[in-house]
Design an enzyme around this catalytic site. Structure first.
Site: not given
Ligand code: NAD
Ligand code: UDP
Length: 323
Positions: A155-157, A184, A200-201, A217, A221
Protein backbone atom coordinates in the site's frame (compact mmCIF):
# COMPACT_ATOMS: atom_id res chain seq x y z
CA UNK A 1 -30.08 20.94 -39.63
CA UNK A 2 -27.81 17.96 -38.93
CA UNK A 3 -26.48 17.77 -35.40
CA UNK A 4 -22.73 17.53 -35.14
CA UNK A 5 -22.22 14.30 -33.18
CA UNK A 6 -19.02 15.60 -31.63
CA UNK A 7 -20.88 18.53 -30.09
CA UNK A 8 -21.86 17.93 -26.48
CA UNK A 9 -25.53 18.17 -25.68
CA UNK A 10 -25.00 19.23 -22.08
CA UNK A 11 -22.50 21.58 -20.48
CA UNK A 12 -22.51 19.70 -17.19
CA UNK A 13 -19.11 18.66 -15.93
CA UNK A 14 -18.55 14.93 -16.47
CA UNK A 15 -16.71 13.49 -13.50
CA UNK A 16 -15.26 10.01 -13.08
CA UNK A 17 -14.82 8.68 -9.53
CA UNK A 18 -12.81 5.46 -9.41
CA UNK A 19 -13.44 3.50 -6.24
CA UNK A 20 -16.74 5.38 -6.12
CA UNK A 21 -18.60 2.54 -4.38
CA UNK A 22 -16.22 2.63 -1.42
CA UNK A 23 -16.45 4.58 1.80
CA UNK A 24 -14.98 7.92 0.66
CA UNK A 25 -15.99 7.45 -2.98
CA UNK A 26 -19.69 7.06 -2.21
CA UNK A 27 -19.72 10.32 -0.24
CA UNK A 28 -17.77 12.05 -3.00
CA UNK A 29 -20.22 10.86 -5.69
CA UNK A 30 -23.11 12.23 -3.63
CA UNK A 31 -21.35 15.57 -3.16
CA UNK A 32 -20.56 15.90 -6.89
CA UNK A 33 -24.16 15.11 -7.84
CA UNK A 34 -25.28 17.78 -5.39
CA UNK A 35 -22.89 20.19 -7.10
CA UNK A 36 -24.63 19.51 -10.43
CA UNK A 37 -22.09 17.22 -12.10
CA UNK A 38 -22.66 14.10 -14.19
CA UNK A 39 -20.99 11.34 -12.18
CA UNK A 40 -19.60 8.05 -13.46
CA UNK A 41 -18.72 5.74 -10.58
CA UNK A 42 -16.28 2.97 -11.53
CA UNK A 43 -15.60 0.17 -9.07
CA UNK A 44 -14.71 -3.52 -9.05
CA UNK A 45 -16.50 -3.98 -5.68
CA UNK A 46 -13.39 -5.41 -4.03
CA UNK A 47 -13.91 -3.50 -0.77
CA UNK A 48 -16.84 -1.30 -1.80
CA UNK A 49 -20.45 -2.33 -2.40
CA UNK A 50 -23.44 -1.43 -4.55
CA UNK A 51 -25.29 -0.74 -1.30
CA UNK A 52 -23.01 2.24 -0.69
CA UNK A 53 -24.36 3.97 -3.79
CA UNK A 54 -27.88 2.46 -3.87
CA UNK A 55 -29.36 5.82 -2.84
CA UNK A 56 -27.79 7.46 -5.91
CA UNK A 57 -28.89 4.96 -8.57
CA UNK A 58 -32.21 6.69 -9.29
CA UNK A 59 -30.44 9.94 -10.12
CA UNK A 60 -30.28 10.25 -13.95
CA UNK A 61 -26.93 12.07 -13.65
CA UNK A 62 -25.38 9.05 -11.87
CA UNK A 63 -23.95 6.01 -13.62
CA UNK A 64 -22.37 2.93 -12.03
CA UNK A 65 -19.89 0.77 -13.92
CA UNK A 66 -18.20 -2.43 -12.73
CA UNK A 67 -14.63 -2.15 -13.90
CA UNK A 68 -11.14 -2.88 -12.59
CA UNK A 69 -8.80 0.10 -13.00
CA UNK A 70 -5.86 -2.21 -13.67
CA UNK A 71 -7.43 -2.50 -17.14
CA UNK A 72 -7.78 0.31 -19.68
CA UNK A 73 -10.89 2.43 -19.70
CA UNK A 74 -12.03 4.37 -22.77
CA UNK A 75 -14.57 7.06 -21.91
CA UNK A 76 -15.01 10.81 -22.36
CA UNK A 77 -14.68 12.78 -19.16
CA UNK A 78 -13.66 16.22 -17.82
CA UNK A 79 -12.32 15.37 -14.35
CA UNK A 80 -11.09 12.22 -12.64
CA UNK A 81 -10.93 11.50 -8.91
CA UNK A 82 -8.76 8.38 -8.61
CA UNK A 83 -9.78 6.71 -5.35
CA UNK A 84 -9.72 3.06 -6.40
CA UNK A 85 -7.62 1.12 -3.90
CA UNK A 86 -8.48 -0.79 -0.74
CA UNK A 87 -7.57 1.42 2.21
CA UNK A 88 -7.82 -0.74 5.31
CA UNK A 89 -4.82 -2.89 6.29
CA UNK A 90 -6.96 -6.07 6.33
CA UNK A 91 -8.23 -5.44 2.81
CA UNK A 92 -4.99 -4.26 1.22
CA UNK A 93 -2.88 -7.02 2.82
CA UNK A 94 -5.27 -9.79 1.76
CA UNK A 95 -3.99 -9.63 -1.84
CA UNK A 96 -0.88 -7.43 -1.66
CA UNK A 97 0.13 -7.98 -5.29
CA UNK A 98 -3.26 -6.79 -6.47
CA UNK A 99 -2.98 -3.78 -4.13
CA UNK A 100 0.25 -2.66 -5.77
CA UNK A 101 -1.21 -3.33 -9.21
CA UNK A 102 -4.27 -1.26 -8.38
CA UNK A 103 -2.15 1.66 -7.20
CA UNK A 104 0.44 1.53 -9.96
CA UNK A 105 -1.31 0.07 -13.03
CA UNK A 106 -4.49 1.86 -11.97
CA UNK A 107 -2.63 5.18 -11.85
CA UNK A 108 -1.03 4.53 -15.25
CA UNK A 109 -4.41 3.71 -16.80
CA UNK A 110 -6.18 6.72 -15.29
CA UNK A 111 -3.31 9.05 -16.20
CA UNK A 112 -3.40 7.67 -19.74
CA UNK A 113 -7.12 8.36 -19.87
CA UNK A 114 -6.59 11.89 -18.52
CA UNK A 115 -3.93 12.47 -21.17
CA UNK A 116 -6.13 11.25 -24.03
CA UNK A 117 -9.17 13.34 -23.09
CA UNK A 118 -7.23 16.24 -21.47
CA UNK A 119 -8.98 15.77 -18.13
CA UNK A 120 -7.85 17.12 -14.79
CA UNK A 121 -6.96 14.25 -12.47
CA UNK A 122 -6.80 14.01 -8.68
CA UNK A 123 -5.02 11.22 -6.83
CA UNK A 124 -6.21 10.00 -3.43
CA UNK A 125 -2.81 9.52 -1.86
CA UNK A 126 -2.27 8.90 1.81
CA UNK A 127 -0.46 9.83 4.99
CA UNK A 128 1.08 6.35 4.65
CA UNK A 129 3.58 7.85 2.21
CA UNK A 130 5.22 9.26 5.36
CA UNK A 131 5.47 5.72 6.84
CA UNK A 132 6.40 5.73 10.54
CA UNK A 133 7.30 9.43 10.56
CA UNK A 134 10.39 10.84 12.26
CA UNK A 135 9.03 14.38 12.22
CA UNK A 136 5.83 15.51 13.85
CA UNK A 137 3.44 16.83 12.66
CA UNK A 138 4.02 15.80 9.05
CA UNK A 139 4.49 18.47 6.39
CA UNK A 140 4.30 17.86 2.66
CA UNK A 141 8.05 18.43 2.19
CA UNK A 142 8.90 15.47 4.48
CA UNK A 143 10.00 12.49 2.33
CA UNK A 144 8.91 9.83 4.76
CA UNK A 145 10.25 6.79 6.60
CA UNK A 146 8.83 3.76 4.84
CA UNK A 147 9.77 0.08 4.99
CA UNK A 148 9.89 -1.07 1.33
CA UNK A 149 9.55 -4.81 2.11
CA UNK A 150 7.06 -5.06 4.98
CA UNK A 151 3.39 -6.03 5.18
CA UNK A 152 2.22 -2.44 4.69
CA UNK A 153 4.60 -1.82 1.78
CA UNK A 154 2.19 -2.94 -0.98
CA UNK A 155 0.00 0.00 0.00
CA UNK A 156 2.61 2.55 1.12
CA UNK A 157 5.01 2.01 -1.78
CA UNK A 158 2.17 1.56 -4.27
CA UNK A 159 0.83 4.97 -3.28
CA UNK A 160 4.33 6.50 -3.38
CA UNK A 161 4.87 5.14 -6.89
CA UNK A 162 1.47 6.49 -7.93
CA UNK A 163 2.55 9.95 -6.74
CA UNK A 164 5.75 9.59 -8.80
CA UNK A 165 3.69 8.71 -11.87
CA UNK A 166 1.40 11.68 -11.34
CA UNK A 167 4.32 14.11 -11.17
CA UNK A 168 6.09 12.52 -14.16
CA UNK A 169 2.93 12.77 -16.28
CA UNK A 170 2.63 16.38 -15.14
CA UNK A 171 6.24 17.24 -16.10
CA UNK A 172 6.46 15.08 -19.21
CA UNK A 173 2.94 15.31 -20.64
CA UNK A 174 1.78 18.59 -19.05
CA UNK A 175 -1.19 16.94 -17.34
CA UNK A 176 -3.20 18.93 -14.79
CA UNK A 177 -2.76 16.93 -11.62
CA UNK A 178 -3.79 17.27 -7.98
CA UNK A 179 -2.38 15.04 -5.24
CA UNK A 180 -4.15 14.81 -1.87
CA UNK A 181 -2.43 13.07 1.04
CA UNK A 182 -5.41 11.90 3.06
CA UNK A 183 -5.06 11.19 6.78
CA UNK A 184 -7.33 8.83 8.75
CA UNK A 185 -10.94 9.56 7.86
CA UNK A 186 -14.06 8.09 9.43
CA UNK A 187 -17.83 8.24 9.16
CA UNK A 188 -20.94 6.42 7.94
CA UNK A 189 -20.42 3.70 5.30
CA UNK A 190 -17.08 2.54 6.63
CA UNK A 191 -17.01 -1.21 6.12
CA UNK A 192 -17.99 -2.85 9.45
CA UNK A 193 -15.37 -5.62 9.09
CA UNK A 194 -12.48 -3.79 7.49
CA UNK A 195 -10.47 -3.70 10.70
CA UNK A 196 -9.98 0.06 10.79
CA UNK A 197 -9.88 1.34 14.30
CA UNK A 198 -12.97 3.58 14.37
CA UNK A 199 -15.29 0.98 12.82
CA UNK A 200 -13.75 -1.82 14.90
CA UNK A 201 -14.20 -0.01 18.21
CA UNK A 202 -17.76 1.11 17.43
CA UNK A 203 -18.92 -2.31 16.20
CA UNK A 204 -17.28 -4.01 19.19
CA UNK A 205 -18.84 -1.52 21.61
CA UNK A 206 -22.32 -1.86 20.10
CA UNK A 207 -22.12 -5.66 20.19
CA UNK A 208 -20.81 -5.65 23.76
CA UNK A 209 -17.64 -7.42 22.60
CA UNK A 210 -14.15 -6.63 23.94
CA UNK A 211 -12.56 -3.49 22.45
CA UNK A 212 -9.27 -4.59 20.89
CA UNK A 213 -6.40 -2.18 21.43
CA UNK A 214 -3.28 -3.14 19.54
CA UNK A 215 -0.08 -2.51 21.53
CA UNK A 216 -0.44 -0.38 24.67
CA UNK A 217 -2.81 2.12 23.02
CA UNK A 218 -0.36 5.02 23.22
CA UNK A 219 0.03 5.23 19.42
CA UNK A 220 -1.83 8.20 17.96
CA UNK A 221 -3.86 9.13 14.90
CA UNK A 222 -5.73 12.26 13.79
CA UNK A 223 -9.28 11.62 12.61
CA UNK A 224 -11.20 13.67 10.04
CA UNK A 225 -14.95 13.37 9.47
CA UNK A 226 -15.82 12.19 5.96
CA UNK A 227 -17.93 15.20 4.85
CA UNK A 228 -15.12 17.60 5.67
CA UNK A 229 -12.57 15.43 3.91
CA UNK A 230 -14.71 15.22 0.76
CA UNK A 231 -15.06 19.00 0.81
CA UNK A 232 -11.25 19.21 0.86
CA UNK A 233 -11.02 16.97 -2.23
CA UNK A 234 -13.54 19.09 -4.14
CA UNK A 235 -11.76 22.30 -3.17
CA UNK A 236 -8.43 20.83 -4.24
CA UNK A 237 -9.82 19.89 -7.67
CA UNK A 238 -11.01 23.50 -8.06
CA UNK A 239 -7.62 25.11 -7.35
CA UNK A 240 -5.80 26.91 -10.19
CA UNK A 241 -4.08 24.65 -12.73
CA UNK A 242 -0.59 25.48 -11.47
CA UNK A 243 -1.33 24.07 -8.00
CA UNK A 244 -0.57 20.34 -7.95
CA UNK A 245 -0.04 19.58 -4.27
CA UNK A 246 0.81 17.24 -2.71
CA UNK A 247 -1.37 18.64 0.01
CA UNK A 248 -2.23 17.10 3.37
CA UNK A 249 -5.94 16.66 4.09
CA UNK A 250 -6.82 15.65 7.62
CA UNK A 251 -7.94 16.95 10.97
CA UNK A 252 -4.91 17.88 13.09
CA UNK A 253 -6.60 16.98 16.41
CA UNK A 254 -4.62 13.96 17.56
CA UNK A 255 -5.78 11.18 19.88
CA UNK A 256 -4.21 8.02 21.26
CA UNK A 257 -6.02 4.74 20.59
CA UNK A 258 -6.70 4.51 24.34
CA UNK A 259 -8.41 7.91 24.26
CA UNK A 260 -10.44 6.83 21.23
CA UNK A 261 -11.54 3.62 22.95
CA UNK A 262 -12.65 5.59 26.04
CA UNK A 263 -14.66 8.02 23.88
CA UNK A 264 -16.40 5.22 21.98
CA UNK A 265 -17.29 3.43 25.23
CA UNK A 266 -18.65 6.67 26.70
CA UNK A 267 -20.68 7.66 23.61
CA UNK A 268 -22.19 4.21 23.06
CA UNK A 269 -22.80 3.60 26.77
CA UNK A 270 -21.20 0.20 26.21
CA UNK A 271 -20.01 -2.15 28.97
CA UNK A 272 -17.37 -3.69 26.69
CA UNK A 273 -14.05 -4.38 28.40
CA UNK A 274 -10.77 -3.27 26.79
CA UNK A 275 -8.34 -6.03 25.76
CA UNK A 276 -4.78 -5.58 24.51
CA UNK A 277 -3.52 -7.41 21.40
CA UNK A 278 -0.08 -7.42 19.74
CA UNK A 279 0.81 -4.35 17.69
CA UNK A 280 0.88 -5.13 13.93
CA UNK A 281 4.31 -4.77 12.32
CA UNK A 282 5.32 -1.33 11.02
CA UNK A 283 2.32 0.25 12.77
CA UNK A 284 3.14 4.01 12.81
CA UNK A 285 3.62 5.40 16.34
CA UNK A 286 2.07 8.76 15.65
CA UNK A 287 0.40 10.72 12.90
CA UNK A 288 -0.78 14.29 12.66
CA UNK A 289 -1.08 16.41 9.52
CA UNK A 290 0.33 19.89 9.21
CA UNK A 291 -2.47 21.47 7.16
CA UNK A 292 -1.05 24.98 6.72
CA UNK A 293 -0.86 24.42 2.95
CA UNK A 294 -4.49 23.26 2.70
CA UNK A 295 -5.60 26.24 4.77
CA UNK A 296 -3.69 28.62 2.51
CA UNK A 297 -4.42 27.16 -0.94
CA UNK A 298 -7.85 25.60 -0.40
CA UNK A 299 -9.24 27.79 2.38
CA UNK A 300 -10.00 24.45 4.04
CA UNK A 301 -10.11 23.94 7.78
CA UNK A 302 -11.88 20.90 9.29
CA UNK A 303 -13.65 21.85 12.51
CA UNK A 304 -16.01 19.01 13.41
CA UNK A 305 -15.11 17.70 16.89
CA UNK A 306 -14.35 13.97 17.09
CA UNK A 307 -17.27 13.44 19.52
CA UNK A 308 -19.79 14.87 17.02
CA UNK A 309 -18.46 12.79 14.13
CA UNK A 310 -18.43 9.69 16.32
CA UNK A 311 -22.08 10.23 17.27
CA UNK A 312 -23.06 10.28 13.55
CA UNK A 313 -20.94 7.20 12.88
CA UNK A 314 -22.30 5.29 15.89
CA UNK A 315 -25.83 6.06 14.70
CA UNK A 316 -24.99 4.62 11.27
CA UNK A 317 -23.57 1.40 12.72
CA UNK A 318 -26.49 1.04 15.15
CA UNK A 319 -28.89 1.04 12.19
CA UNK A 320 -26.65 -1.27 10.15
CA UNK A 321 -26.31 -3.84 12.93
CA UNK A 322 -30.07 -4.18 13.49
CA UNK A 323 -30.84 -4.35 9.74
P1 NAD B 1 -12.55 1.71 0.41
O1 NAD B 1 -11.86 0.41 0.45
O2 NAD B 1 -13.85 1.86 1.11
O3 NAD B 1 -12.77 2.20 -1.09
C1 NAD B 1 -11.92 1.84 -2.14
C2 NAD B 1 -12.78 1.47 -3.34
O4 NAD B 1 -11.94 1.11 -4.44
C3 NAD B 1 -13.68 0.26 -3.05
O5 NAD B 1 -14.99 0.54 -3.47
C4 NAD B 1 -13.06 -0.84 -3.90
O6 NAD B 1 -13.98 -1.82 -4.31
C5 NAD B 1 -12.46 -0.05 -5.05
N1 NAD B 1 -11.37 -0.75 -5.73
C6 NAD B 1 -10.33 -1.40 -5.17
N2 NAD B 1 -9.53 -1.90 -6.13
C7 NAD B 1 -10.08 -1.54 -7.33
C8 NAD B 1 -9.74 -1.77 -8.67
N3 NAD B 1 -8.63 -2.47 -9.01
N4 NAD B 1 -10.54 -1.27 -9.65
C9 NAD B 1 -11.67 -0.58 -9.33
N5 NAD B 1 -12.04 -0.34 -8.06
C10 NAD B 1 -11.26 -0.81 -7.07
O7 NAD B 1 -11.51 2.80 0.95
P2 NAD B 1 -11.71 4.35 1.26
O8 NAD B 1 -11.46 4.56 2.69
O9 NAD B 1 -12.94 4.84 0.66
O10 NAD B 1 -10.46 4.95 0.46
C11 NAD B 1 -10.60 5.55 -0.81
C12 NAD B 1 -9.25 6.07 -1.27
O11 NAD B 1 -8.77 7.04 -0.34
C13 NAD B 1 -8.19 4.99 -1.38
O12 NAD B 1 -7.41 5.24 -2.52
C14 NAD B 1 -7.37 5.18 -0.13
O13 NAD B 1 -6.04 4.78 -0.33
C15 NAD B 1 -7.48 6.67 0.10
N6 NAD B 1 -7.32 6.99 1.52
C16 NAD B 1 -8.30 6.75 2.41
C17 NAD B 1 -8.09 7.03 3.77
C18 NAD B 1 -9.16 6.79 4.80
O14 NAD B 1 -8.91 7.06 5.98
N7 NAD B 1 -10.33 6.37 4.46
C19 NAD B 1 -6.86 7.56 4.19
C20 NAD B 1 -5.87 7.75 3.24
C21 NAD B 1 -6.10 7.50 1.91
N1 UDP C 1 -5.99 -0.42 16.04
C1 UDP C 1 -6.33 -0.90 17.31
N2 UDP C 1 -7.38 -1.76 17.40
C2 UDP C 1 -8.12 -2.16 16.34
C3 UDP C 1 -7.77 -1.66 15.05
C4 UDP C 1 -6.70 -0.80 14.94
O1 UDP C 1 -5.71 -0.54 18.31
O2 UDP C 1 -9.07 -2.95 16.53
C5 UDP C 1 -4.88 0.53 15.93
C6 UDP C 1 -3.84 0.21 14.87
O3 UDP C 1 -2.86 -0.67 15.39
C7 UDP C 1 -3.29 1.58 14.56
C8 UDP C 1 -4.50 2.50 14.75
O4 UDP C 1 -5.44 1.76 15.52
O5 UDP C 1 -2.30 1.93 15.50
C9 UDP C 1 -5.16 2.92 13.44
O6 UDP C 1 -5.42 1.76 12.69
P1 UDP C 1 -6.19 1.80 11.29
O7 UDP C 1 -6.07 0.44 10.69
O8 UDP C 1 -7.54 2.35 11.50
O9 UDP C 1 -5.40 2.88 10.44
P2 UDP C 1 -3.85 3.06 10.04
O10 UDP C 1 -2.98 2.19 10.91
O11 UDP C 1 -3.77 2.68 8.62
O12 UDP C 1 -3.63 4.49 10.33
Amino acid sequence: MLTNLTTRVSNRKRVLVTGGAGFLGSHLCARLLKDGCDVLCVDNFYSGTKDNVAHLIQNPRFELMRHDVTFSLYIEIDEIYNLACPASPIHYQWDPVQTTKTSVHGAINMLGLAKRVKAKILQASTSEVYGDPEIHPQREDYWGHVNPIGFRSCYDEGKRCAETLFFDYHRQHKLYIKVARIFNTYGPRMHPNDGRVVSNFIVQALKGEPITIYGDGSQSRSFCYVDELVDGLVRLMATPDDFTGPVNLGNPCEFTMMELADKVIELTGSRSPIVFKPLPSDDPRQRQPDIALAREKLGWNPVLPLETGLVHTIEYFRTLLVA
